[in-house]
Design an enzyme around this catalytic site. Structure first.
Site, short mmCIF file in Angstrom:
data_model
loop_
_atom_site.label_atom_id
_atom_site.label_comp_id
_atom_site.label_asym_id
_atom_site.label_seq_id
_atom_site.Cartn_x
_atom_site.Cartn_y
_atom_site.Cartn_z
N LYS A 87 8.32 5.49 5.43
CA LYS A 87 6.82 4.93 5.82
C LYS A 87 6.08 5.23 4.62
O LYS A 87 5.97 6.30 4.07
CB LYS A 87 6.61 5.30 7.28
N ASP A 88 4.72 4.62 4.63
CA ASP A 88 3.86 4.93 3.92
C ASP A 88 3.07 6.33 3.91
O ASP A 88 3.07 6.84 5.18
CB ASP A 88 2.58 3.75 4.06
N ARG A 89 2.79 6.94 2.72
CA ARG A 89 2.24 8.17 3.00
C ARG A 89 0.88 7.96 3.37
O ARG A 89 0.37 8.79 4.29
CB ARG A 89 2.31 8.64 1.41
#
Length: 352
Positions: A87-89
């Protein structure tokens, strides 16, 4: 193999848009709270078993960073922590993790280090098995867009078109890194000969395959066949991993494609024969041959040919106006990029 330095790749790439390149500027992800992602599984943990499953919310942290933090929190090896998707940071994300804790409970203070890093445990439940990579069905997004694009009728028209027709399933710009640096690294590594120790998670292989796939998709967006089956296509059934070759296209197949029930696919390049045939295969081969450093490098690296749908369907799409901004909500299948939706809506330096 060709020397990658002898034929540079222009960046940003000139991949085609469904309705032409947007002229209206906009912004997004100005804070993690403005880019929210929630993982969707097809099942729920059973409530008993050797693995402790945690439903966690994070922000400002990558999934691998959180895996290492969890391993330290309960004193287990990193390999005993399971997760499904990266998942995106720079986002608020919610996803499941599993921790192998057979016959014991976690330490009483296990959560302290997570709280310090802004991680919240929303639920904890036992399950018999480790969470494996790639088992989630979809990701649900809730994104805020601002600037001129959020109030422009042209942007809303583009959104309505995507809801109706679907979205070109490009790999998003984050796959290629800032200014395409991952692609440059991939070309250098493939020129030397790919070695796992230099690319342990296969990121650079994926980058090379993604570039070739996007190039095929761009050509089909340009001539309008990205969502219209052609003789020789390999077609994917919506919402499944099932696909079949179609040497002839009849009215029934065209109607199913128009209804969004099936989609043409493009190649994820590698060794072995293409599943497509005829003019479709010839075109795919020709586009790959334009980048022999990538195509030949992938074959030598030993990855096998695969396929990916050329079109995405937005599930449960919503547009909500919020003053001088808009909130977009939609679900995408595993492996799809929300940035590929946004690039069709408005102009932004990161949406190439």
């Amino acid at each position: 193999m060709s020397d990658p330095a002898s034929s540079s790749i222009a960046w940003p790439p000139a991949w085609h848009y469904l309705a032409g390149q947007p002229t209206t500027a906009g912004d997004y992800r100005q804070s993690p709270e403005q880019f929210q992602v929630e993982e969707v599984l097809d099942f729920f943990p059973e409530g008993q078993g050797e693995h402790w499953w945690l439903w966690l919310e994070k922000r400002g942290m990558t999934t691998p960073d959180l895996v290492r933090l969890l391993a330290r929190a309960v004193d287990i090896p990193v390999r005993d922590v399971g997760f499904s998707g990266l998942k995106d940071r720079d986002a608020v994300t919610r996803q499941w993790f599993s921790l192998a804790l057979p016959g014991r409970e976690p330490p009483l203070d296990w959560e302290a280090g997570l709280v310090e890093r802004g991680v919240t445990c929303l639920q904890a439940v036992r399950h018999p098995r480790k969470l494996k990579r790639g088992v989630h069905r979809a990701n649900r997004f809730r994104l805020r867009i601002g600037g001129e694009a959020s109030v422009s009728p042209a942007t809303r028209e583009r959104w309505d078109r995507l809801v109706q027709l679907g979205v070109p399933n490009y790999f998003g710009p984050q796959r290629f890194g800032p200014e395409g640096r991952n692609l440059h690294r991939a070309r250098q590594l493939l020129a030397r000969g790919w070695r796992k120790r230099q690319d342990p998670h296969g990121l650079l292989l994926s980058t090379a395959r993604s570039y070739l796939f996007n190039s095929v998709l761009s050509a089909r967006v340009a001539d309008g066949t990205w969502c219209v089956p052609q003789p020789g296509d390999v077609l994917n059934l919506e919402g499944t991993a099932s696909r079949f070759a179609a040497t002839e296209i009849d009215d029934a197949l065209l109607a199913r494609a128009e209804a969004g029930d099936l989609h043409p696919t493009g190649p994820l390049w590698g060794r072995g024969r293409l599943e497509s045939v005829g003019e479709v295969a010839e075109r795919e081969t020709r586009i790959a041959a334009e980048r022999p450093d990538l195509a030949e490098g992938l074959v030598q690296a030993g990855v096998n040919q695969e396929r990916r749908p050329l079109r995405l369907r937005l599930k449960e799409p919503e547009w909500q106006t919020d003053g001088d901004a808009a909130w977009l909500s939609f679900s995408l299948p595993r492996g799809a990029f929300a940035t590929s939706v946004l690039r069709e809506l408005f102009r932004h330096p990161t949406l190439v």
